[in-house]
Write a protein that holds these residues in place. Sequence first.
Motif, PDB file in Angstrom:
ATOM      1  N   ALA A  44      34.622  45.760  41.898  1.00 22.23           N
ATOM      2  CA  ALA A  44      36.033  46.084  41.663  1.00 22.23           C
ATOM      3  C   ALA A  44      36.261  46.437  40.193  1.00 22.23           C
ATOM      4  O   ALA A  44      37.030  47.346  39.883  1.00 22.23           O
ATOM      5  N   LEU A  45      35.599  45.725  39.301  1.00 25.62           N
ATOM      6  CA  LEU A  45      35.757  46.008  37.876  1.00 25.62           C
ATOM      7  C   LEU A  45      35.131  47.351  37.483  1.00 25.62           C
ATOM      8  O   LEU A  45      35.573  47.991  36.541  1.00 25.62           O
ATOM      9  N   GLU A  46      34.113  47.763  38.221  1.00 25.45           N
ATOM     10  CA  GLU A  46      33.470  49.049  37.960  1.00 25.45           C
ATOM     11  C   GLU A  46      34.141  50.186  38.731  1.00 25.45           C
ATOM     12  O   GLU A  46      33.675  51.321  38.668  1.00 25.45           O
ATOM     13  N   SER A  47      35.177  49.861  39.503  1.00 28.28           N
ATOM     14  CA  SER A  47      35.881  50.840  40.360  1.00 28.28           C
ATOM     15  C   SER A  47      34.921  51.484  41.353  1.00 28.28           C
ATOM     16  O   SER A  47      34.978  52.677  41.618  1.00 28.28           O
ATOM     17  N   ASN A  48      34.040  50.662  41.891  1.00 32.83           N
ATOM     18  CA  ASN A  48      33.031  51.135  42.834  1.00 32.83           C
ATOM     19  C   ASN A  48      33.160  50.364  44.148  1.00 32.83           C
ATOM     20  O   ASN A  48      32.172  49.875  44.681  1.00 32.83           O
ATOM     21  N   ILE A  49      34.368  50.252  44.662  1.00 34.01           N
ATOM     22  CA  ILE A  49      34.615  49.455  45.851  1.00 34.01           C
ATOM     23  C   ILE A  49      35.639  50.166  46.723  1.00 34.01           C
ATOM     24  O   ILE A  49      36.494  50.889  46.223  1.00 34.01           O
ATOM     25  N   SER A  50      35.522  49.950  48.015  1.00 33.17           N
ATOM     26  CA  SER A  50      36.515  50.514  48.927  1.00 33.17           C
ATOM     27  C   SER A  50      37.534  49.426  49.276  1.00 33.17           C
ATOM     28  O   SER A  50      37.268  48.232  49.144  1.00 33.17           O
ATOM     29  N   GLU A  51      38.679  49.869  49.724  1.00 36.90           N
ATOM     30  CA  GLU A  51      39.714  48.909  50.108  1.00 36.90           C
ATOM     31  C   GLU A  51      39.249  48.064  51.288  1.00 36.90           C
ATOM     32  O   GLU A  51      39.546  46.870  51.362  1.00 36.90           O
ATOM     33  N   THR A  52      38.499  48.660  52.187  1.00 38.47           N
ATOM     34  CA  THR A  52      38.001  47.934  53.357  1.00 38.47           C
ATOM     35  C   THR A  52      37.064  46.803  52.939  1.00 38.47           C
ATOM     36  O   THR A  52      37.158  45.689  53.447  1.00 38.47           O
ATOM     37  N   GLU A  53      36.165  47.091  52.016  1.00 35.68           N
ATOM     38  CA  GLU A  53      35.229  46.060  51.541  1.00 35.68           C
ATOM     39  C   GLU A  53      35.984  44.925  50.854  1.00 35.68           C
ATOM     40  O   GLU A  53      35.678  43.748  51.048  1.00 35.68           O
ATOM     41  N   TRP A  54      36.970  45.276  50.055  1.00 35.00           N
ATOM     42  CA  TRP A  54      37.783  44.260  49.376  1.00 35.00           C
ATOM     43  C   TRP A  54      38.504  43.387  50.402  1.00 35.00           C
ATOM     44  O   TRP A  54      38.452  42.170  50.353  1.00 35.00           O
ATOM     45  N   ASN A  55      39.187  44.023  51.347  1.00 39.12           N
ATOM     46  CA  ASN A  55      39.967  43.276  52.334  1.00 39.12           C
ATOM     47  C   ASN A  55      39.105  42.442  53.261  1.00 39.12           C
ATOM     48  O   ASN A  55      39.521  41.372  53.705  1.00 39.12           O
ATOM     49  N   VAL A  71      39.817  30.673  44.545  1.00 40.83           N
ATOM     50  CA  VAL A  71      39.478  31.903  43.825  1.00 40.83           C
ATOM     51  C   VAL A  71      39.801  33.108  44.703  1.00 40.83           C
ATOM     52  O   VAL A  71      40.376  34.102  44.237  1.00 40.83           O
ATOM     53  N   ARG A  72      39.480  33.019  45.980  1.00 43.39           N
ATOM     54  CA  ARG A  72      39.774  34.110  46.909  1.00 43.39           C
ATOM     55  C   ARG A  72      41.281  34.350  47.018  1.00 43.39           C
ATOM     56  O   ARG A  72      41.743  35.491  46.973  1.00 43.39           O
ATOM     57  N   ARG A  73      42.049  33.265  47.113  1.00 43.60           N
ATOM     58  CA  ARG A  73      43.515  33.405  47.198  1.00 43.60           C
ATOM     59  C   ARG A  73      44.082  34.005  45.916  1.00 43.60           C
ATOM     60  O   ARG A  73      44.998  34.820  45.951  1.00 43.60           O
ATOM     61  N   ARG A  74      43.527  33.625  44.769  1.00 41.96           N
ATOM     62  CA  ARG A  74      43.980  34.181  43.495  1.00 41.96           C
ATOM     63  C   ARG A  74      43.666  35.680  43.427  1.00 41.96           C
ATOM     64  O   ARG A  74      44.487  36.471  42.956  1.00 41.96           O
ATOM     65  N   ALA A  75      42.514  36.074  43.914  1.00 44.27           N
ATOM     66  CA  ALA A  75      42.165  37.496  43.938  1.00 44.27           C
ATOM     67  C   ALA A  75      43.095  38.266  44.886  1.00 44.27           C
ATOM     68  O   ALA A  75      43.489  39.395  44.592  1.00 44.27           O
ATOM     69  N   ALA A  76      43.456  37.651  45.996  1.00 44.91           N
ATOM     70  CA  ALA A  76      44.395  38.298  46.920  1.00 44.91           C
ATOM     71  C   ALA A  76      45.762  38.472  46.264  1.00 44.91           C
ATOM     72  O   ALA A  76      46.410  39.517  46.416  1.00 44.91           O
ATOM     73  N   ARG A  77      46.197  37.449  45.504  1.00 50.01           N
ATOM     74  CA  ARG A  77      47.477  37.562  44.793  1.00 50.01           C
ATOM     75  C   ARG A  77      47.424  38.641  43.714  1.00 50.01           C
ATOM     76  O   ARG A  77      48.407  39.353  43.468  1.00 50.01           O
ATOM     77  N   ASN A  96      45.663  47.754  38.214  1.00 54.28           N
ATOM     78  CA  ASN A  96      46.162  48.300  36.956  1.00 54.28           C
ATOM     79  C   ASN A  96      45.524  47.533  35.793  1.00 54.28           C
ATOM     80  O   ASN A  96      44.719  46.619  36.006  1.00 54.28           O
ATOM     81  N   GLN A  97      45.871  47.865  34.558  1.00 58.13           N
ATOM     82  CA  GLN A  97      45.204  47.282  33.390  1.00 58.13           C
ATOM     83  C   GLN A  97      45.371  45.766  33.324  1.00 58.13           C
ATOM     84  O   GLN A  97      44.417  45.040  33.050  1.00 58.13           O
ATOM     85  N   GLU A  98      46.576  45.270  33.587  1.00 51.62           N
ATOM     86  CA  GLU A  98      46.807  43.820  33.546  1.00 51.62           C
ATOM     87  C   GLU A  98      46.016  43.112  34.646  1.00 51.62           C
ATOM     88  O   GLU A  98      45.400  42.068  34.414  1.00 51.62           O
ATOM     89  N   GLY A  99      46.000  43.682  35.837  1.00 47.81           N
ATOM     90  CA  GLY A  99      45.224  43.109  36.935  1.00 47.81           C
ATOM     91  C   GLY A  99      43.741  43.147  36.654  1.00 47.81           C
ATOM     92  O   GLY A  99      42.999  42.224  37.003  1.00 47.81           O
ATOM     93  N   TYR A 100      43.281  44.232  36.016  1.00 49.78           N
ATOM     94  CA  TYR A 100      41.876  44.359  35.635  1.00 49.78           C
ATOM     95  C   TYR A 100      41.467  43.221  34.704  1.00 49.78           C
ATOM     96  O   TYR A 100      40.429  42.596  34.888  1.00 49.78           O
ATOM     97  N   GLU A 101      42.304  42.941  33.721  1.00 48.34           N
ATOM     98  CA  GLU A 101      41.988  41.868  32.767  1.00 48.34           C
ATOM     99  C   GLU A 101      42.017  40.496  33.441  1.00 48.34           C
ATOM    100  O   GLU A 101      41.178  39.642  33.157  1.00 48.34           O
ATOM    101  N   GLU A 102      42.976  40.283  34.340  1.00 45.07           N
ATOM    102  CA  GLU A 102      43.035  39.000  35.054  1.00 45.07           C
ATOM    103  C   GLU A 102      41.837  38.839  35.985  1.00 45.07           C
ATOM    104  O   GLU A 102      41.285  37.742  36.108  1.00 45.07           O
ATOM    105  N   LEU A 103      41.424  39.919  36.647  1.00 45.19           N
ATOM    106  CA  LEU A 103      40.250  39.842  37.517  1.00 45.19           C
ATOM    107  C   LEU A 103      38.995  39.579  36.696  1.00 45.19           C
ATOM    108  O   LEU A 103      38.126  38.817  37.126  1.00 45.19           O
ATOM    109  N   LYS A 104      38.884  40.182  35.533  1.00 39.19           N
ATOM    110  CA  LYS A 104      37.736  39.932  34.651  1.00 39.19           C
ATOM    111  C   LYS A 104      37.700  38.462  34.226  1.00 39.19           C
ATOM    112  O   LYS A 104      36.639  37.838  34.232  1.00 39.19           O
ATOM    113  N   ALA A 105      38.861  37.894  33.890  1.00 40.51           N
ATOM    114  CA  ALA A 105      38.924  36.476  33.520  1.00 40.51           C
ATOM    115  C   ALA A 105      38.568  35.591  34.715  1.00 40.51           C
ATOM    116  O   ALA A 105      37.844  34.592  34.568  1.00 40.51           O
ATOM    117  N   LEU A 106      39.046  35.953  35.900  1.00 35.74           N
ATOM    118  CA  LEU A 106      38.726  35.184  37.115  1.00 35.74           C
ATOM    119  C   LEU A 106      37.235  35.265  37.411  1.00 35.74           C
ATOM    120  O   LEU A 106      36.614  34.256  37.762  1.00 35.74           O
TER     121      LEU A 106
END
Length: 119
Positions: A44-55, A71-77, A96-106
């Motif tokens: 997800a951080l490399e933008s190399n993922i599909s929505e289906t794989e994420w879901n 952790v999974r629930r936080r990623a869903a949020r 988006n940029q803020e979500g990217y940074e939060e996902l990197k921290a998670l």
Amino acid sequence: MALYFLVFGVCLLIIGAVVLILMTVGTPRYRTEPSDLLTLFDKALESNISETEWNTTIGYPIRHDDYLDSVRRRAARLMETHGRRWQIAQGKPLLNQEGYEELKALRDHLAAHTALQQR
């Protein structure tokens, strides 16, 4: 009449074997491990993922580990608040940029937690 009993016996044997095999084979189970979530977050951080794989991974509850489920629930949020699903097909980032940074921290937090547990 002998042919009838022969066919009946063969059919009974085949059906019995199938029932026996189905009763002894267990149900396959998928267990999400920390490495699975780390790989998913890296994609997800490399933008190399599909929505289906994420879901598929994020939408499936993790019942064997409360920490991983949180952790999974936080990623869903994160996806709910910062997700940009409509832009994945265009090759743009999942978040988006803020979500990217939060996902990197998670992701970093999960990696540190996993490293501590492996010691």
